[in-house]
Design a protein around this motif. Structure first.
Motif, short mmCIF file in Angstrom:
data_model
loop_
_atom_site.label_atom_id
_atom_site.label_comp_id
_atom_site.label_asym_id
_atom_site.label_seq_id
_atom_site.Cartn_x
_atom_site.Cartn_y
_atom_site.Cartn_z
N MET A 288 21.62 -23.33 13.15
CA MET A 288 21.57 -22.35 11.75
C MET A 288 20.70 -21.45 11.93
SD MET A 288 23.89 -22.16 9.15
CE MET A 288 23.86 -21.70 7.38
N ILE A 289 20.80 -20.29 11.37
CA ILE A 289 19.88 -19.13 11.32
C ILE A 289 19.94 -18.83 9.94
CG2 ILE A 289 19.35 -16.88 11.71
CD1 ILE A 289 20.16 -17.15 14.67
N GLU A 290 18.81 -18.67 9.18
CA GLU A 290 18.85 -18.42 7.72
C GLU A 290 17.67 -17.34 7.58
OE1 GLU A 290 20.47 -18.86 5.06
OE2 GLU A 290 21.83 -20.69 5.80
N VAL A 291 17.99 -16.17 7.29
CA VAL A 291 16.92 -15.10 6.90
C VAL A 291 17.04 -15.18 5.45
CG1 VAL A 291 16.27 -12.86 7.16
CG2 VAL A 291 17.21 -14.15 9.20
N ASP A 292 15.94 -15.21 4.74
CA ASP A 292 15.93 -15.40 3.22
C ASP A 292 14.97 -14.27 2.72
OD1 ASP A 292 16.66 -16.05 0.54
OD2 ASP A 292 15.19 -17.97 0.67
N ARG A 293 15.46 -13.34 2.08
CA ARG A 293 14.40 -12.41 1.32
C ARG A 293 13.13 -11.91 2.33
NH1 ARG A 293 13.81 -13.56 -4.71
NH2 ARG A 293 13.39 -11.27 -4.70
N LEU A 294 13.57 -11.69 3.38
CA LEU A 294 12.39 -11.58 4.54
C LEU A 294 11.93 -10.02 4.17
CD1 LEU A 294 11.00 -12.06 7.14
CD2 LEU A 294 12.70 -11.14 8.27
N THR A 295 10.65 -9.83 4.20
CA THR A 295 10.03 -8.70 3.90
C THR A 295 8.88 -8.70 5.07
OG1 THR A 295 10.47 -8.30 1.63
CG2 THR A 295 8.67 -7.11 2.55
N VAL A 296 8.79 -7.34 5.77
CA VAL A 296 7.38 -7.22 6.83
C VAL A 296 7.07 -5.84 6.24
CG1 VAL A 296 6.98 -7.10 9.03
CG2 VAL A 296 8.67 -8.68 8.39
N THR A 297 5.70 -5.64 6.32
CA THR A 297 5.25 -4.34 6.02
C THR A 297 3.85 -4.42 7.15
OG1 THR A 297 3.45 -5.50 4.48
CG2 THR A 297 5.41 -4.58 3.50
N TYR A 298 3.62 -2.94 7.28
CA TYR A 298 2.64 -2.89 8.32
C TYR A 298 1.72 -1.59 7.40
CZ TYR A 298 4.97 -4.82 12.17
OH TYR A 298 5.64 -5.56 13.17
N GLY A 299 0.69 -2.11 6.84
CA GLY A 299 -0.07 -1.44 5.81
C GLY A 299 0.68 -0.79 4.83
N SER A 300 0.91 0.36 4.70
CA SER A 300 1.80 0.86 3.67
C SER A 300 3.21 1.07 4.07
CB SER A 300 1.08 2.23 2.89
OG SER A 300 1.17 3.26 3.91
N THR A 301 3.63 0.92 5.15
CA THR A 301 4.90 0.85 5.51
C THR A 301 5.84 -0.45 5.62
OG1 THR A 301 4.37 2.63 7.06
CG2 THR A 301 6.42 1.42 7.45
N THR A 302 6.81 -0.27 4.76
CA THR A 302 7.71 -1.43 4.68
C THR A 302 8.68 -1.34 5.72
OG1 THR A 302 7.39 -1.78 2.41
CG2 THR A 302 9.18 -3.02 3.41
N VAL A 303 9.03 -2.33 6.70
CA VAL A 303 9.79 -2.15 8.00
C VAL A 303 11.05 -3.03 7.50
CG1 VAL A 303 9.91 -2.62 10.44
CG2 VAL A 303 7.69 -2.04 9.33
N VAL A 304 10.81 -4.03 6.99
CA VAL A 304 12.19 -4.91 6.70
C VAL A 304 12.01 -5.25 5.30
CG1 VAL A 304 13.24 -6.98 6.94
CG2 VAL A 304 12.40 -5.88 8.85
N LYS A 305 12.80 -5.11 4.36
CA LYS A 305 12.84 -5.22 2.82
C LYS A 305 13.76 -6.23 2.43
CE LYS A 305 12.77 -2.72 -1.54
NZ LYS A 305 12.84 -1.42 -1.95
N ASP A 306 13.50 -7.44 1.81
CA ASP A 306 13.88 -8.21 1.00
C ASP A 306 15.48 -8.84 1.86
OD1 ASP A 306 14.05 -9.88 -1.11
OD2 ASP A 306 15.51 -8.60 -2.09
N ALA A 307 15.28 -8.79 3.19
CA ALA A 307 16.78 -9.05 4.02
C ALA A 307 16.95 -10.44 3.89
CB ALA A 307 16.41 -8.50 5.38
N SER A 308 18.20 -10.69 3.72
CA SER A 308 18.79 -12.06 3.77
C SER A 308 20.30 -12.20 4.50
CB SER A 308 19.00 -12.47 2.25
OG SER A 308 17.93 -12.79 1.60
N PHE A 309 20.53 -12.97 5.28
CA PHE A 309 21.65 -13.35 5.87
C PHE A 309 21.49 -14.68 6.75
CE2 PHE A 309 19.41 -10.95 9.36
CZ PHE A 309 19.41 -11.61 10.36
N SER A 310 22.74 -15.18 7.39
CA SER A 310 22.67 -16.47 7.78
C SER A 310 23.78 -16.31 9.15
CB SER A 310 23.18 -17.53 6.93
OG SER A 310 24.48 -17.36 6.31
N CYS A 311 23.65 -17.10 9.79
CA CYS A 311 24.41 -17.01 11.25
C CYS A 311 24.92 -18.81 11.36
CB CYS A 311 23.82 -16.54 12.68
SG CYS A 311 23.16 -15.14 12.16
N ARG A 312 26.09 -18.96 11.55
CA ARG A 312 26.41 -20.35 11.38
C ARG A 312 27.23 -20.58 12.83
NH1 ARG A 312 26.54 -22.02 6.43
NH2 ARG A 312 26.43 -20.51 4.59
N PRO A 313 27.23 -22.01 12.99
CA PRO A 313 27.57 -22.27 14.32
C PRO A 313 29.17 -22.15 14.68
CG PRO A 313 26.67 -24.25 12.91
CD PRO A 313 26.71 -22.90 12.16
N GLY A 314 29.31 -21.81 15.78
CA GLY A 314 30.61 -21.26 16.22
C GLY A 314 31.14 -19.66 16.12
#
Length: 312
Positions: A1-27
């Motif tokens: 199972m892949i779970e991405v939950d409210r993922l945020t990534v910033t470099y300095g003042s730049t937000t690259v990924v903002k509050d990302a959420s999704f999942s990938c299920r078997p099959g």
């Protein structure tokens, strides 16, 4: 199972990924799509333990990558085929990894055969490989530990049509056997051919996700009139959001009947009125990302990816 939950990534003042959420299920095969610099590579790198999240989580089978006891036995990764040791042969590259993973030499040979690099190609130095051969070796490496999850960034780049067809079949078979595939690619037709689910990211934010069929049937209505300015005014007055396409039509966020009635009541002569899903994944992708895909000032990860990580 892949779970991405409210993922945020910033470099300095730049937000690259903002509050990302999704999942990938078997099959399932999940197509991860977005314009260059949208945040795809960054998200995948966090999932694979190569980039640190600012906040939120990206987990594999309920754990962060760094918490996995033997990560390659649970998640196979192909993000950049050019990072393989060019001075070693294909077989040597896999053999070194096999020792670290705790898998047998027989598995190495099996994977070389599976990806079409058995025999003489296995004994060649990777520096002599074409990009397509490097992609095949990268996939062999991703599969080496017999993981139940694959994370692949542009895996068909450099492959010829036969190789692309082979890759598609292999990924479909992997998922049909209960595996999970997270696939990023600019070849939308290939994603369309193999994906069950889609996740679209733009400017670091998830703008659409879900079953592919459901998303493709929910993309609105393509409408074109003799007088496009008049049509634009009618749609606005009716409260129907619409995006202008490159060929000067509109994609309206409403059913065809609703759009047609609004045009008829205003006396607008239509030249085209159809469901946008008839154009498939490519049309949906362009409709959803058109407003910023050519915006050089957008707050995305294009610059950061070029410096810190492989460009998606």
């Amino acid at each position: 199972m892949i779970e991405v939950d409210r993922l945020t990534v910033t470099y300095g003042s730049t937000t690259v990924v903002k509050d990302a959420s999704f999942s990938c299920r078997p099959g399932t095969v999940t197509g991860f799509l977005g314009p260059n610099g949208a945040g795809k590579s960054t998200t995948m790198r966090v999932l694979c333990g190569l980039t640190r999240a600012t906040s939120g989580t990206a987990t594999v089978n309920g754990m962060r990558y760094g918490q996995l006891r033997n990560p390659a036995r649970e998640i196979g990764v192909l993000l950049d085929p050019t990072t393989q040791h060019s001075g070693r042969t294909g077989r040597e590259n896999l053999t070194v990894s096999a020792r670290m993973m705790g898998v047998t030499k027989e598995r190495v040979e099996d994977m070389l055969e599976l990806v079409g690099l058995g025999g003489a190609p296995a004994a060649r130095r990777v520096g002599e490989y074409s990009l397509g051969m490097r992609q095949r070796l990268g996939l062999a490496h991703a599969l080496l530990g017999e993981p139940n999850i694959l994370v692949l960034d542009e895996p068909v780049n450099g492959l010829d049509p036969e190789g692309i067809h082979w890759m598609r079949g292999l990924l479909r078979e992997f998922a049909d056997g209960g595996g999970i595939v997270l696939l990023s690619s600019h070849l939308l037709r290939e994603v369309d051919a193999v994906a069950d689910s889609l996740v679209l990211i733009q400017r670091g934010e998830i703008i659409a996700k879900g079953n592919k069929t459901d998303l493709l049937t929910a993309t609105g209505t393509v409408v074109r009139a003799v007088d496009q300015a008049q049509l634009s005014a009618v749609l606005s007055a009716a409260g129907i959001p619409a995006t202008r396409t490159e060929d000067h039509a509109f994609i309206a966020d409403a059913q065809a009947e609703t759009v047609g009635r609004a045009a008829a009541e205003a006396g607008v002569v239509l030249l085209e009125l159809r469901s946008a899903d008839s154009g498939g994944l490519e049309e949906m992708f362009l409709a959803m990302t058109r407003d910023t895909s050519n915006d050089d000032t957008s707050n995305d990860d294009a610059t950061n990816d070029a410096v810190r990580e492989p460009q998606s």
